[in-house]
Design a protein around this motif. Structure first.
Motif, PDB file in Angstrom:
ATOM      1  N   CYS A  59      46.647  48.881  39.089  1.00  0.00           N
ATOM      2  CA  CYS A  59      46.163  48.173  37.897  1.00  0.00           C
ATOM      3  C   CYS A  59      45.278  49.115  37.088  1.00  0.00           C
ATOM      4  CB  CYS A  59      45.369  46.942  38.322  1.00  0.00           C
ATOM      5  SG  CYS A  59      44.541  46.059  36.992  1.00  0.00           S
ATOM      6  N   GLY A  60      45.594  49.293  35.810  1.00  0.00           N
ATOM      7  CA  GLY A  60      44.813  50.193  34.966  1.00  0.00           C
ATOM      8  C   GLY A  60      45.152  51.653  35.147  1.00  0.00           C
ATOM      9  N   GLY A  61      46.114  51.972  36.001  1.00  0.00           N
ATOM     10  CA  GLY A  61      46.489  53.366  36.228  1.00  0.00           C
ATOM     11  C   GLY A  61      45.364  54.151  36.863  1.00  0.00           C
ATOM     12  N   ASN A  62      45.134  55.338  36.352  1.00  0.00           N
ATOM     13  CA  ASN A  62      44.073  56.204  36.884  1.00  0.00           C
ATOM     14  C   ASN A  62      42.782  56.105  36.086  1.00  0.00           C
ATOM     15  OD1 ASN A  62      45.685  57.322  38.980  1.00  0.00           O
ATOM     16  ND2 ASN A  62      46.729  58.605  37.457  1.00  0.00           N
ATOM     17  N   ASP A  63      42.712  55.147  35.171  1.00  0.00           N
ATOM     18  CA  ASP A  63      41.521  54.943  34.338  1.00  0.00           C
ATOM     19  C   ASP A  63      40.651  53.889  35.016  1.00  0.00           C
ATOM     20  OD1 ASP A  63      39.642  54.085  32.436  1.00  0.00           O
ATOM     21  OD2 ASP A  63      41.008  54.441  30.759  1.00  0.00           O
ATOM     22  N   ALA A  64      39.522  54.322  35.572  1.00  0.00           N
ATOM     23  CA  ALA A  64      38.671  53.404  36.344  1.00  0.00           C
ATOM     24  C   ALA A  64      38.148  52.252  35.489  1.00  0.00           C
ATOM     25  CB  ALA A  64      37.506  54.170  36.967  1.00  0.00           C
ATOM     26  N   MET A  65      37.790  52.538  34.237  1.00  0.00           N
ATOM     27  CA  MET A  65      37.281  51.468  33.364  1.00  0.00           C
ATOM     28  C   MET A  65      38.385  50.478  33.015  1.00  0.00           C
ATOM     29  SD  MET A  65      34.566  53.317  30.793  1.00  0.00           S
ATOM     30  CE  MET A  65      34.222  51.764  30.000  1.00  0.00           C
ATOM     31  N   ALA A  66      39.582  50.999  32.730  1.00  0.00           N
ATOM     32  CA  ALA A  66      40.700  50.105  32.439  1.00  0.00           C
ATOM     33  C   ALA A  66      41.034  49.252  33.655  1.00  0.00           C
ATOM     34  CB  ALA A  66      41.926  50.908  32.009  1.00  0.00           C
ATOM     35  N   ALA A  67      40.950  49.857  34.838  1.00  0.00           N
ATOM     36  CA  ALA A  67      41.235  49.112  36.067  1.00  0.00           C
ATOM     37  C   ALA A  67      40.258  47.949  36.236  1.00  0.00           C
ATOM     38  CB  ALA A  67      41.169  50.044  37.270  1.00  0.00           C
TER      39      ALA A  67
ATOM     40  N   ASP B 199      42.873  39.778  35.296  1.00  0.00           N
ATOM     41  CA  ASP B 199      44.016  39.520  36.178  1.00  0.00           C
ATOM     42  C   ASP B 199      45.231  40.380  35.866  1.00  0.00           C
ATOM     43  OD1 ASP B 199      43.220  37.187  38.025  1.00  0.00           O
ATOM     44  OD2 ASP B 199      42.481  36.586  36.059  1.00  0.00           O
ATOM     45  N   GLY B 200      44.982  41.685  35.677  1.00  0.00           N
ATOM     46  CA  GLY B 200      46.077  42.613  35.458  1.00  0.00           C
ATOM     47  C   GLY B 200      47.007  42.738  36.645  1.00  0.00           C
ATOM     48  N   SER B 201      46.507  42.507  37.856  1.00  0.00           N
ATOM     49  CA  SER B 201      47.349  42.581  39.058  1.00  0.00           C
ATOM     50  C   SER B 201      47.990  41.243  39.399  1.00  0.00           C
ATOM     51  CB  SER B 201      46.514  43.046  40.267  1.00  0.00           C
ATOM     52  OG  SER B 201      46.032  44.342  40.083  1.00  0.00           O
TER      53      SER B 201
ATOM     54  N   TYR C 183      49.824  38.611  31.492  1.00  0.00           N
ATOM     55  CA  TYR C 183      49.026  38.423  30.275  1.00  0.00           C
ATOM     56  C   TYR C 183      49.204  39.636  29.361  1.00  0.00           C
ATOM     57  CZ  TYR C 183      46.210  34.481  32.122  1.00  0.00           C
ATOM     58  OH  TYR C 183      45.772  33.264  32.590  1.00  0.00           O
ATOM     59  N   GLU C 184      49.423  39.381  28.073  1.00  0.00           N
ATOM     60  CA  GLU C 184      49.649  40.490  27.149  1.00  0.00           C
ATOM     61  C   GLU C 184      48.410  41.365  26.980  1.00  0.00           C
ATOM     62  OE1 GLU C 184      50.865  38.616  23.510  1.00  0.00           O
ATOM     63  OE2 GLU C 184      48.845  37.883  23.017  1.00  0.00           O
ATOM     64  N   ARG C 185      47.230  40.831  27.267  1.00  0.00           N
ATOM     65  CA  ARG C 185      45.996  41.589  27.050  1.00  0.00           C
ATOM     66  C   ARG C 185      45.870  42.781  28.009  1.00  0.00           C
ATOM     67  NH1 ARG C 185      41.715  37.404  27.280  1.00  0.00           N
ATOM     68  NH2 ARG C 185      40.264  39.144  27.037  1.00  0.00           N
ATOM     69  N   ASN C 186      46.602  42.744  29.115  1.00  0.00           N
ATOM     70  CA  ASN C 186      46.501  43.835  30.100  1.00  0.00           C
ATOM     71  C   ASN C 186      47.531  44.929  29.783  1.00  0.00           C
ATOM     72  OD1 ASN C 186      44.403  42.593  31.669  1.00  0.00           O
ATOM     73  ND2 ASN C 186      45.942  41.164  32.436  1.00  0.00           N
ATOM     74  N   TYR C 187      47.352  45.525  28.623  1.00  0.00           N
ATOM     75  CA  TYR C 187      48.379  46.413  28.077  1.00  0.00           C
ATOM     76  C   TYR C 187      48.520  47.714  28.856  1.00  0.00           C
ATOM     77  CZ  TYR C 187      44.118  48.096  25.783  1.00  0.00           C
ATOM     78  OH  TYR C 187      42.844  48.538  25.527  1.00  0.00           O
ATOM     79  N   VAL C 188      47.460  48.193  29.475  1.00  0.00           N
ATOM     80  CA  VAL C 188      47.556  49.440  30.237  1.00  0.00           C
ATOM     81  C   VAL C 188      48.464  49.227  31.451  1.00  0.00           C
ATOM     82  CG1 VAL C 188      46.297  51.182  31.562  1.00  0.00           C
ATOM     83  CG2 VAL C 188      45.293  50.247  29.463  1.00  0.00           C
ATOM     84  N   THR C 189      48.180  48.181  32.219  1.00  0.00           N
ATOM     85  CA  THR C 189      48.993  47.874  33.394  1.00  0.00           C
ATOM     86  C   THR C 189      50.408  47.486  32.985  1.00  0.00           C
ATOM     87  OG1 THR C 189      46.996  47.146  34.552  1.00  0.00           O
ATOM     88  CG2 THR C 189      49.121  46.473  35.482  1.00  0.00           C
TER      89      THR C 189
END
Length: 406
Positions: A332-340, A347-349, A362-368
């Motif tokens: 979730c959030g890739g390698n970006d700790a803040m995005a994670a 609830d990106g995961s 959810y569309e708001r979790n665009y990085v994931t």
């Protein structure tokens, strides 16, 4: 498609799902009751309803039959005696300290048609609904600025938690908090008296009256042999043990994998940090990978539960039980700790898989979401500016009843 309750995976094509359309119960939230009712904020109901309707429509557009808590509970209590028993059970769990108030609420609700009564129980009974309650005791006379005789159930739109369909059976959960306990009663009556929902022969793996808490966000059906379950803020070791003993003795399942996750609101249930999205792919919140302890529950030769600490890495364990060469954990959030951290809070995961390699997020979790897309996962997004205020995603908002086998 098998009839009734049939759920032997997290990713098989979803055929039927149980939802609760968010409603007036969230308008009972005020800052004074946030903590007790497990909210951090108040969703704007009009927009939240639109977002929830969009969620349901995405499911229907993909061939999923959507059923609702209010309708299915109303079917279960059509018999007048069952209706009375249901209402008395609800009142028993409503923390009423006055017999006079209880009688007044009973008389007010029992006259309603079944569907209206269920909807009102969920929305909560306000003092203005029954203005002339006869005072019989000191408790009746004590006035309070709190507007409800019977609390609303604002968490019910997270239908994952009160129960879980596992294989051809159902868990009716003993919820961790008093605030949410009544939600499971609705599901209990569905199981007992609504044969459209639970036909004859449906199993009961865990009962409402079992003493230890367990919640559905911690229950993941990995395949026809393996259930994963989170030892979390809301699910206890004893609850897991009782569930495992029942399901392993009476079904095709051979093992229960226990994930010991951090006991905090940010990691409330296993599905807030870990979900399955394809035959060999999972989303995971990176902060649980390091401290994660794993255990495996099986039956020994004498048919008794055997507990074992797992030393394999998570990816190796999952590959073994899923019988695939390897699995991929998508952070979730890739390698970006803040995005994670940000997307974990929203609830990106927490993906809902509706077919192998197809998820609702959810569309708001665009990085994931972008990461999932790049990994070959089809991502169906829904708006969530208001729904996400309850701290739960598409998986939390859904209770899969029936899936195709893999």
């Amino acid at each position: 498609m098998y009839p009734g309750i049939h759920n032997f995976s997290e990713i098989g094509k979803l055929n039927k799902v149980l939802l609760h359309r968010i409603g007036h119960e969230v308008e009972g939230l005020v800052p004074d009751n946030f903590a007790r009712l497990l909210f951090d904020d108040i969703p704007y109901l009009k927009v939240a309803e639109q977002e929830h309707d969009r969620f349901a429509q995405v499911l229907r557009d993909n061939g999923v039959e959507v059923i609702y808590y209010v309708d299915e509970t109303a079917k279960a209590i059509r018999d007048p005696e069952v209706k009375k028993a249901f209402l008395n059970d609800i009142l028993d769990e409503s923390d009423l300290n006055s017999e006079g108030i209880r009688e007044a609420i009973y008389d007010y609700l029992i006259r309603m048609p079944e569907r209206e009564m269920v909807a009102k129980i969920i929305a909560g009974v306000r003092k203005t609904d029954i203005p002339n309650v006869e005072s019989r005791t000191l408790a009746d006379l004590i006035s309070s600025s709190y507007p409800f005789y019977m609390d609303p159930m604002p968490n019910l739109y997270f239908t994952r938690d009160p129960g879980a369909c596992v294989g051809n059976g159902l868990n009716v959960h003993h919820m961790s908090t008093v605030t949410r306990r009544r939600e499971s009663l609705l599901l209990k009556y569905m199981f007992m008296y609504n044969k459209d929902f639970a036909p004859e022969g449906s199993q009961l793996w865990y009962d409402y009256d079992d003493p230890a808490s367990i919640e559905g966000g911690d229950v993941l059906v990995l395949n026809s042999e393996t259930v994963a379950i989170g030892l979390s803020q809301r699910t206890t070791a004893l609850g897991i043990e009782r569930f495992a003993e029942n399901v392993l003795h009476k079904s095709t399942f051979k093992r229960v994998i226990v994930f010991d996750i951090p006991k905090s609101r940010a990691f409330m249930h296993l599905d807030t940090v870990f979900t399955m999205v394809d035959f060999d792919k999972f989303t995971i919140h990176p902060e649980i990978e390091g401290p994660l302890q794993l255990f495996e529950i099986t039956l020994n030769a004498e048919g008794k539960a055997h507990f074992e600490s797992v030393t394999d890495e998570l990816s190796h364990l999952l590959a073994r039980v899923l019988k695939v060469p390897a699995v991929e954990l998508i952070r979730c959030g890739g390698n970006d700790a803040m995005a994670a951290q940000r997307e974990q809070w929203n609830d990106g995961s927490n993906t809902l898989c509706i077919a192998p390699g197809t998820v609702v997020t959810y569309e708001r979790n665009y990085v994931t979401n972008d990461l999932l897309d790049k990994k070959g996962i089809k991502v169906l997004t829904i708006p969530s500016s208001e729904l996400s205020r309850g701290r739960g995603g598409p998986r939390c908002m859904s209770c899969p009843v029936n899936r195709d086998d893999l």
